[in-house]
Design an enzyme around this catalytic site. Sequence first.
Site, PDB file in Angstrom:
ATOM      1  N   GLY A  94      -9.072  25.515  21.714  1.00 25.15           N
ATOM      2  CA  GLY A  94      -9.314  24.103  21.506  1.00 25.15           C
ATOM      3  C   GLY A  94      -9.928  23.770  20.168  1.00 25.15           C
ATOM      4  O   GLY A  94     -10.618  24.582  19.557  1.00 25.15           O
ATOM      5  N   CYS A  95      -9.669  22.590  19.768  1.00 23.29           N
ATOM      6  CA  CYS A  95     -10.333  22.045  18.611  1.00 23.29           C
ATOM      7  C   CYS A  95     -11.689  21.619  19.091  1.00 23.29           C
ATOM      8  O   CYS A  95     -11.970  20.460  19.342  1.00 23.29           O
ATOM      9  CB  CYS A  95      -9.553  20.853  18.108  1.00 23.29           C
ATOM     10  SG  CYS A  95     -10.245  20.179  16.647  1.00 23.29           S
ATOM     11  N   GLY A  96     -12.527  22.569  19.259  1.00 24.08           N
ATOM     12  CA  GLY A  96     -13.790  22.286  19.885  1.00 24.08           C
ATOM     13  C   GLY A  96     -14.387  23.627  20.121  1.00 24.08           C
ATOM     14  O   GLY A  96     -13.876  24.621  19.642  1.00 24.08           O
TER      15      GLY A  96
END
Lengths: 272, 272
Positions: free
Chosen positions: A118-120
């Site tokens: 994830g971009c996270g």
Amino acid sequence: MTRLINTQPDETNNLTDEIVRTSVRRFKDDELQDYEDFVAREYPLTIILNDQELVTLLCTPSKLKQLAVGFLYSEGLLQSGDEIRNLTVDEPRGIARVSTDTGQVDSETMHKRFITSGCGRGASFYNATDITGEKVTSDLRVKTGDILSLVRDFQHHSEIYRATGGVHSAALCDNENILLFTEDIGRHNALDKIFGECMLDDISVDDKIIVSSGRISSEMLLKVARRKVPVIVSKSAPTDLGIKLANDLGITLIGYVRGKRMNVYTENWRVV
Amino acid sequence: MTRLINTQPDETNNLTDEIVRTSVRRFKDDELQDYEDFVAREYPLTIILNDQELVTLLCTPSKLKQLAVGFLYSEGLLQSGDEIRNLTVDEPRGIARVSTDTGQVDSETMHKRFITSGCGRGASFYNATDITGEKVTSDLRVKTGDILSLVRDFQHHSEIYRATGGVHSAALCDNENILLFTEDIGRHNALDKIFGECMLDDISVDDKIIVSSGRISSEMLLKVARRKVPVIVSKSAPTDLGIKLANDLGITLIGYVRGKRMNVYTENWRVV
């Protein structure tokens, strides 16, 4: 060589500023120019749960208590705000200490990690393939016009942050208004901050809508499913696993909301 | 309610397809339409190192051996391709098995995690604040025109992937050409695939340029620093910690490359 950067905390940059000043050499139309720019701060927050160092998150330094609580909830290490006996954040040292009634995490749980795409933040203690969550049964309905309008407001809220380095945003909404708004360099963190704030302030989420700036991957979906949120909306695309989980868990997944269009991937009966 | 999605593997979707077909209800200009669309696949790959289950990555199912090797290198669990005794990927089950001469990872290493903010996988065994890496001393020079041209080519390569769901890309380049190109739903995975491929095929990287589609945060910088790559380029912004590490480690960090402009944040003597 000139030492160009000045990203250490000093008089002009506070330790918990969300954006910081930096020097940069810009090439533009074959010309060279030295000037000052702003970039997003990346702040390490170590979470200590019941005297056990659990994890260090890299995040935007805002709503740190909310982030710590939301993270612990997402990871299944906290079931409700009532379990929290003590919660402190040492901002200069980047440490969040949480004491609960539930005791230490066993090392098996610590070991079983699920590092995501994830971009996270990304890491997670659960395994997406083990999920046997109950279906979300909320009979909430949303109008297409309201979704388009919420996303427009959301984009407007995000403007300043996107301008300074493309950080992510998340919002909790009812059918007509943004109730809570957070931003973070990680899209998972932004969502955890929302849920942490709801836990600390006793705000219900199972009758609300979540809007996120980022791609809806499986882990984003699992966070929303744990809180029984019936509708998740993004201007970005979902992944196939995000769609599959939304379908299995009874969540309405709306993506690609742009201008006057949107795609409803699952549970479209909620969209009227 | 119609069951809209069909993202399970079947005759039309192969297990290792990078994009998969899905049904979607689209609202556009007040009209409703059911049609088929494509979304990025999110594929869980579990890495087993010397019979020890290490981690499950969520990734795009391509270059899986390269991803496994690159990940192990980035996490400091592998020093060179020569250490690998055996490497197999079971695609249907999503398992990469790696045998090395180095034996098992101790549980202390497993425990010390650094979950990052990144638009990418995120977790990491090292702690960014512990880094005492040697400075990158390469005397590589790059021309601004070459960087602009490389990023144009890079964008062109990425087009098909961006169209179907905004996945990330990474490339290894010399001053004039893209030598290797990878894509993944996570920007960290895309970079690990590049480095894994270089290790397996014995391609030098310490005289090359890395181009990434994603934000340059500390973890991206640390991956590049471990491989002694002197120049990292992105169309996105860096974070302050990314800039600080680039400066400390002697790496030229170029961001916001768009059209005819770019920002050089550190070590600008390499840009001529």
